[in-house]
Each structure stands twice: as structure tokens, then as C-alpha cells.
Write a protein that holds these residues in place. Structure first.
Motif, mmCIF file in Angstrom:
data_model
loop_
_atom_site.group_PDB
_atom_site.id
_atom_site.type_symbol
_atom_site.label_atom_id
_atom_site.label_comp_id
_atom_site.label_asym_id
_atom_site.label_seq_id
_atom_site.Cartn_x
_atom_site.Cartn_y
_atom_site.Cartn_z
ATOM 1 N N SER A 140 -36.715 -30.110 130.988
ATOM 2 C CA SER A 140 -37.914 -30.683 131.542
ATOM 3 C C SER A 140 -37.811 -32.334 131.891
ATOM 4 N N LEU A 141 -36.856 -32.835 131.547
ATOM 5 C CA LEU A 141 -36.587 -34.035 131.850
ATOM 6 C C LEU A 141 -35.125 -34.531 131.791
ATOM 7 N N GLY A 142 -34.795 -35.197 132.820
ATOM 8 C CA GLY A 142 -33.122 -35.611 133.208
ATOM 9 C C GLY A 142 -32.083 -34.624 132.978
ATOM 10 N N TYR A 143 -31.280 -34.620 132.285
ATOM 11 C CA TYR A 143 -30.096 -33.704 132.047
ATOM 12 C C TYR A 143 -30.345 -32.739 131.315
ATOM 13 N N HIS A 144 -30.030 -31.369 131.922
ATOM 14 C CA HIS A 144 -30.576 -30.228 131.144
ATOM 15 C C HIS A 144 -29.287 -29.829 130.553
ATOM 16 N N GLY A 145 -29.020 -30.172 128.972
ATOM 17 C CA GLY A 145 -28.111 -29.867 128.172
ATOM 18 C C GLY A 145 -28.092 -31.076 127.229
ATOM 19 N N TYR A 146 -26.781 -31.123 126.499
ATOM 20 C CA TYR A 146 -26.888 -32.055 125.253
ATOM 21 C C TYR A 146 -26.257 -33.526 125.581
ATOM 22 N N PRO A 147 -26.643 -34.682 125.188
ATOM 23 C CA PRO A 147 -26.264 -36.055 125.473
ATOM 24 C C PRO A 147 -24.682 -35.875 125.451
ATOM 25 N N THR A 148 -24.213 -35.391 124.190
ATOM 26 C CA THR A 148 -22.514 -35.355 124.106
ATOM 27 C C THR A 148 -21.881 -35.019 125.368
ATOM 28 N N GLU A 149 -22.529 -34.037 126.318
ATOM 29 C CA GLU A 149 -21.615 -33.681 127.381
ATOM 30 C C GLU A 149 -21.583 -34.654 128.504
ATOM 31 N N LEU A 150 -22.214 -35.885 128.384
ATOM 32 C CA LEU A 150 -22.095 -36.858 129.164
ATOM 33 C C LEU A 150 -21.278 -38.012 128.968
ATOM 34 N N LEU A 151 -20.625 -37.809 127.557
ATOM 35 C CA LEU A 151 -19.666 -38.797 127.108
ATOM 36 C C LEU A 151 -18.536 -39.194 127.790
ATOM 37 N N THR A 152 -17.890 -38.267 128.529
ATOM 38 C CA THR A 152 -16.643 -38.350 129.379
ATOM 39 C C THR A 152 -16.893 -39.317 130.599
ATOM 40 N N GLU A 153 -17.876 -39.116 131.237
ATOM 41 C CA GLU A 153 -18.159 -39.928 132.354
ATOM 42 C C GLU A 153 -18.527 -41.173 131.990
ATOM 43 N N ILE A 154 -19.040 -41.526 130.726
ATOM 44 C CA ILE A 154 -19.316 -42.909 130.268
ATOM 45 C C ILE A 154 -18.033 -43.413 129.817
ATOM 46 N N ALA A 155 -17.197 -42.791 129.454
ATOM 47 C CA ALA A 155 -16.036 -43.352 128.575
ATOM 48 C C ALA A 155 -16.067 -44.689 127.975
ATOM 49 N N PRO A 156 -16.833 -44.509 126.957
ATOM 50 C CA PRO A 156 -17.159 -45.729 125.982
ATOM 51 C C PRO A 156 -16.085 -46.092 125.242
ATOM 52 N N GLU A 157 -16.204 -47.480 124.976
ATOM 53 C CA GLU A 157 -15.163 -48.326 124.034
ATOM 54 C C GLU A 157 -15.659 -47.826 122.562
ATOM 55 N N VAL A 158 -16.908 -47.925 122.595
ATOM 56 C CA VAL A 158 -17.285 -47.727 121.134
ATOM 57 C C VAL A 158 -18.618 -46.933 121.228
ATOM 58 N N ILE A 159 -18.796 -45.938 120.163
ATOM 59 C CA ILE A 159 -20.090 -45.001 120.168
ATOM 60 C C ILE A 159 -20.696 -45.322 118.893
ATOM 61 N N TYR A 160 -21.935 -45.355 118.941
ATOM 62 C CA TYR A 160 -22.792 -45.717 117.991
ATOM 63 C C TYR A 160 -23.667 -44.157 117.898
ATOM 64 N N VAL A 161 -23.763 -43.539 116.739
ATOM 65 C CA VAL A 161 -24.400 -42.336 116.575
ATOM 66 C C VAL A 161 -25.444 -42.057 115.616
ATOM 67 N N CYS A 162 -26.126 -41.308 115.968
ATOM 68 C CA CYS A 162 -27.189 -40.862 114.751
ATOM 69 C C CYS A 162 -28.063 -39.566 115.347
ATOM 70 N N GLY A 163 -27.932 -38.412 114.566
ATOM 71 C CA GLY A 163 -28.582 -37.082 114.992
ATOM 72 C C GLY A 163 -28.158 -36.130 114.088
ATOM 73 N N ALA A 164 -28.303 -34.854 114.561
ATOM 74 C CA ALA A 164 -27.955 -33.478 113.891
ATOM 75 C C ALA A 164 -26.687 -33.495 113.729
ATOM 76 N N PRO A 165 -25.995 -32.719 112.632
ATOM 77 C CA PRO A 165 -24.672 -32.510 112.375
ATOM 78 C C PRO A 165 -23.776 -32.109 113.521
ATOM 79 N N GLY A 166 -24.516 -31.189 114.170
ATOM 80 C CA GLY A 166 -23.579 -30.631 115.530
ATOM 81 C C GLY A 166 -23.382 -31.816 116.554
#
Length: 252
Positions: free
Chosen positions: A163-189
């Protein structure tokens, strides 16, 4: 950074879908500096135990929280009205470490787990943060208004139902961002996927753990987190040793 007992007044409390609340508070006294990832231990009406709530945003005379009503304690707190007074111990815990020489940053959050991440971008504009934020649907995202858009280089909203933006999980976009550092908070999965991404690609990661707490100051051991450090498993306290830990150390 010393914690204080602050007397706060609710300036505004707004309810959103999924029993989410945005609570903005003010203080007559100057509040201490609060880092991203730290939390407040708030007094709840007619309850003996305080409730740990992450600090969403803060100023000299104000602090705000994003609260999900998940039990009797949070329900009692969010039932209060504008003008209600309460006290809070803040700031508690260790927040997200900032690495100023790394400037391609991913803020990876899910639901109320997005709340501890805002101040990373707000307090450190040179980091060029990209926020990858996941929600069940568009209504759950509304509690954050346009705050992330204001302070991040880019924001990717993701929804389970599309219903908004990307249909899926935010982790699926990590590859295209190619970050040097990730800061995370959320569900165990979400955290497990981020942990694997960091391990596979040699990316630095820090995660904020969401644990039930008793005392909030490291005495009761209710909030123990299992980690592996120097090849040995050990239990550390989310309230005093965390809630932020290097993501590779956390046993998920």
C-alpha cells in the motif's frame, strides 16, 4: 553521560492505526543530551514497574516517544491526556556508535523499531543516511510523519501489503544501497537477515535489542541478551551493557 529523573508533561499525544502513539513531552528544566538508541524508563499510572521506551527525538526542553500499546502498562500510559505529568529516568543505556569516516549509512527499521534510528540521521547530517523502513501497511508509517524524509538523504518505505512504496521487506533493498555501516532495530527476522548480510559482505553493523526490562539500570538481569564475544558465549544486560550491540555478536 549521567541519567536524571526528569519531570515531564505530555504536550501532545496522537493515536494512529495498529495501536501506535506519538507522544511529545516537555520539561521545565533543561534535559541532558540523549543519543540515538538510548531509552527512558517512564513511570506508568498505577503500576509499580516502569516501562522502557526508546527515545525518538529530543531537544533541550523536550523529548518524544513512539509507543506501541502492547500490554497493560503501555495501555495505561497512552490512556493519559495532554497535560498529564509523569517522571522518567533518562537517558539510559548505550546508544549507536557513530563512525564519522563512514558516510554510506543504512538505517534499517521495522515498525516501532524505526524509532531509535531517527536521531542518527538528525544528529549526524554528514553521514548521508538512507533509511529503509518497513511497515505492515501505509497507516502504520503515518506515526513518523515526514521526520525521516527531513533528515535522511533518501527514504525507502516498504509495506507488507504494497500500500506504500516497495512491496516487500526493507532488507531486500540492502544490496542496491551497498552500505558501509548498517544500524538496525526491528523484529528478529529482520535482524537475522541484516546480520547475515553484514557477515557475508564484511559490513559493519549495530543492532538495538528490544528486551523486557525490570529495573532498567542493570541490577535485576531480566533483560539479558546472549552474545558471543572473543569466542565465548555470555549474557549481557540490554539496559546497562546495551541496548545496542555489534550485530555480529548477538545470538539470534
Amino acid at each position: 553521560m549521567k541519567a536524571v529523573k526528569a519531570e515531564l508533561t505530555i504536550k501532545n499525544i496522537e493515536s494512529y492505526g495498529h495501536k501506535l502513539y506519538r507522544v511529545e513531552c516537555e520539561s521545565e528544566e533543561i534535559l541532558p543530551h540523549m543519543a540515538a538508541g538510548q531509552f527512558a524508563h517512564i513511570k506508568v499510572p498505577n503500576r509499580d514497574l516502569r516501562r522502557p521506551i526508546c527515545i525518538y527525538d529530543s531537544e533541550e526542553h523536550g523529548v518524544s516517544f513512539i509507543i506501541a500499546e502492547v500490554g497493560a502498562g503501555t495501555a495505561a500510559f497512552t490512556a493519559q491526556k495532554k497535560g498529564a505529568r509523569f517522571d522518567a529516568l533518562l537517558p539510559l543505556g548505550n546508544g549507536f556508535p557513530v563512525l564519522p569516516d563512514r558516510t554510506n549509512i543504512a538505517l534499517l527499521g521495522g515498525g516501532t523499531g524505526c524509532a531509535p534510528l531517527l536521531k542518527i540521521a538528525k544528529d549526524n547530517p554528514s553521514l548521508n543516511c538512507t533509511a529503509l523502513l518497513g511497515f505492515p501497511d501505509a497507516s502504520a508509517r503515518a506515526v513518523y510523519k515526514d521526520d525521516f524524509d527531513k533528515y535522511c538523504k533518501k527514504v525507502c518505505y516498504c509495506t507488507d501489503d504494497g500500500s506504500l512504496g516497495y512491496h516487500g521487506y526493507p532488507t531486500e533493498l540492502l544490496t542496491e544501497i551497498a552500505p558501509e555501516v548498517i544500524y538496525v532495530c526491528g523484529a528478529p527476522g529482520l535482524m537475522r537477515t541484516a546480520q547475515k548480510f553484514c557477515k557475508d559482505r564484511g559490513v559493519i553493523g549495530f543492532a538495538s535489542t528490544e528486551q523486557r526490562m525490570g529495573c532498567g539500570v542493570g541490577a535485576c538481569l531480566v533483560c539479558s541478551v546472549k552474545i558471543v564475544r572473543d569466542g565465548k558465549e555470555r549474557l549481557l544486560r540490554a539496559c546497562a551493557d546495551g541496548p545496542v550491540f555489534p550485530i555480529e555478536e548477538i545470538v539470534l
